[in-house]
Motif scaffolding. Sequence first.
Motif, short mmCIF file in Angstrom:
data_model
loop_
_atom_site.label_atom_id
_atom_site.label_comp_id
_atom_site.label_asym_id
_atom_site.label_seq_id
_atom_site.Cartn_x
_atom_site.Cartn_y
_atom_site.Cartn_z
N TRP A 147 -1.10 8.47 7.03
CA TRP A 147 -1.72 8.59 5.72
C TRP A 147 -2.56 9.87 5.63
O TRP A 147 -3.28 10.20 6.57
N ASN A 148 -2.46 10.57 4.50
CA ASN A 148 -3.19 11.83 4.32
C ASN A 148 -4.62 11.61 3.82
O ASN A 148 -4.90 10.64 3.12
N MET A 203 4.08 -4.45 -0.65
CA MET A 203 4.23 -3.01 -0.39
C MET A 203 4.05 -2.72 1.09
O MET A 203 3.14 -3.23 1.71
N GLU A 204 4.90 -1.89 1.59
CA GLU A 204 4.89 -1.60 3.03
C GLU A 204 3.61 -0.90 3.46
O GLU A 204 3.16 0.05 2.82
N GLY A 205 3.03 -1.39 4.53
CA GLY A 205 1.87 -0.72 5.11
C GLY A 205 0.66 -0.67 4.19
O GLY A 205 -0.16 0.24 4.29
N ARG A 206 0.55 -1.61 3.27
CA ARG A 206 -0.56 -1.60 2.32
C ARG A 206 -1.89 -1.83 3.03
O ARG A 206 -1.99 -2.73 3.86
N GLN A 207 -2.88 -0.99 2.74
CA GLN A 207 -4.19 -1.09 3.38
C GLN A 207 -5.25 -0.71 2.37
O GLN A 207 -5.01 0.17 1.53
N TRP A 208 -6.45 -1.26 2.51
CA TRP A 208 -7.48 -0.91 1.53
C TRP A 208 -7.84 0.57 1.59
O TRP A 208 -8.11 1.20 0.58
N TYR A 209 -7.80 1.15 2.77
CA TYR A 209 -8.21 2.55 2.86
C TYR A 209 -7.19 3.49 2.22
O TYR A 209 -7.51 4.61 1.85
N LYS A 210 -5.96 3.01 2.08
CA LYS A 210 -4.95 3.86 1.44
C LYS A 210 -5.13 3.88 -0.08
O LYS A 210 -4.73 4.81 -0.75
N GLU A 211 -5.73 2.80 -0.59
CA GLU A 211 -5.86 2.69 -2.04
C GLU A 211 -7.20 3.17 -2.56
O GLU A 211 -7.40 3.32 -3.75
N MET A 212 -8.12 3.44 -1.65
CA MET A 212 -9.46 3.83 -2.10
C MET A 212 -9.53 5.32 -2.42
O MET A 212 -8.69 6.12 -2.01
#
Length: 560
Positions: free
Chosen positions: A325-326, A1-10
């Motif tokens: 990211w929002n 997935m593009e630009g996947r980061q832990w902070y985006k999923e938390m």
Amino acid sequence: MEGRQWYKEMAVYHIWPRSFCDGNGDGIGDLWGVLQKLDYIKSLHVDAIWFSPLYPSPNADFGYDISDYMDIHPDYGTLEVFQQLLEEAHKRGLRVFMDLVVNHSSDEHPWFQESRKGPESPYYDYYYWRPGHVGLTGRRHPPNNWTSLFEGGAWEYDEQRDEYYLHLFARKQPDLNMDNPKVREEVKRIMRFWLDMGVDGFREDVITFISKAPGLPNAYPKLPAANGLRHYSNRPAAYEYLKEFKRDVLDHYDCFTVGESPMTTPEIALRYVTEGPDQVLDEMIAFSHMEADCFLTDMVQRPFSLVKMKKAFSDWQNKLQGKAWNALYLENHDHARIISRYGSEEHHTESGKMLAAMYLLQRGTPFVYQGQEIGMLNLRLPSVDLYEDVMTKNGARIASRILPKSRVLKLIQQTSRDSARTPMQWTDGENAGFSTAKPWFFVNENYRQINVQAQEADPDSLLNFYRKLLKFRKEQPLVLYGTYREYRPKDKHFYTYERSYEGKKLLVICSFSAEALRWDAPEEIDLNQGTLVFSNYDMNFVIANGFTTRPYELRVYLFA
Ligand code: GLC
Ligand code: CA
């Protein structure tokens, strides 16, 4: 997935420590209390905790006036307890973020005490000391015409120094001079201190205010509130300082940063959060969606406008799409309770569920504020004098100039930050299970009905709904990374939006009305093809590709 980061999923749980849980029985929330509740926090399917300030503070602004950046307030515990908490949180897979409040310190911070000694002190330039001027009549005037956001003018005259100091917030919150490289080194030292201990990042308080225009010029035309804002908000140097913090500190750790930026647009936020080499913060906390029932500040009220709220959300969703990211939230320690504002106390659970899905299913990192998950409501004290918060007191003072007493009280009951600061309602027992002693502040009387214990026992409770939503979000790349599209932005009763990802779609339908209204699917959607994954009522019939709504009805359909 593009630009996947832990902070985006938390997802983040926000704790205002004084009112979360009292572990040592003195009526004040603390870290021992948080330790007891870590499993509860984990059970919400969140991945991190953000603590409002835990540092020593005279509490002129409850922790946002810091007198020691590298210690824990004795009310809340010790550094050892904090370390224990960090370890226990990490064991459970919960990250921990601290509040970084460096636009200002407390006037009781040793730096400020030292700076008061004058230009010969190495700390004098840590703050903005200016002589002001004496007029022809012999009256003393402050250095410029800026107003503070909390307490009258932005300058306080200090007898001892025979000079003024700048405070954009309360008098006991003198602004730090970030142009001074020594102050920036202090900030870096503070950041490293906590990151080295194992903290996972920062929420950076009013971070877009840290640079003031050279010469501190007067601001014209003179505004009745926040005069001077354009001379201290989002100045180019603020960005440069954040870049320096990133280069010298943050880049050396796997950490997260979210900035707080009052009165900011997506265009301005993008300067800081656009992904790529120039990014200086991971996310920015926006305010525009919190202004659907007020004007610039919560205290200047107007009737709730759904169209305005949707416009704000969509604006951020659309403009950050593919670029940044929002940060998603509906409540924090600075705002009254959301059901009391955008929902309906009468339809407590239904509107609470609708509001939860409305924001949690958007694109961004959700923040859930303590008590929001059980639908805590506004505090309505019988007299303005009983409220504690400095901003509330200031608002009441200003409002009293133009409104009768009864109207001022109503305004405070509807808007005070204290509504978010009442003790967490854990049980229907004494002091709502928050403390064995008399709590430091009023417990909302509705704790017998609204509390964690009761909602744990009810599978259909708001609490359990939050859990299901947060779990679903984490498991669905569609919710995490899907694109956002709003339908019918001008509709005054419904908020309808869609998320799409790799051929899958999620349709979120929210009624903001207690009336029975007909909702019709947009032409390109056949509701019968979708699976209903969330709703706040039983028996969800579809008739002729639409339905008649019940109060604050929510339906979420998945098209896979
Ligand atoms: C931020 C905080 C708020 C505080 C203010 C001054 O807006 O969230 O609680 O009063 O900054 O530090
Ligand atoms: Ca305590």
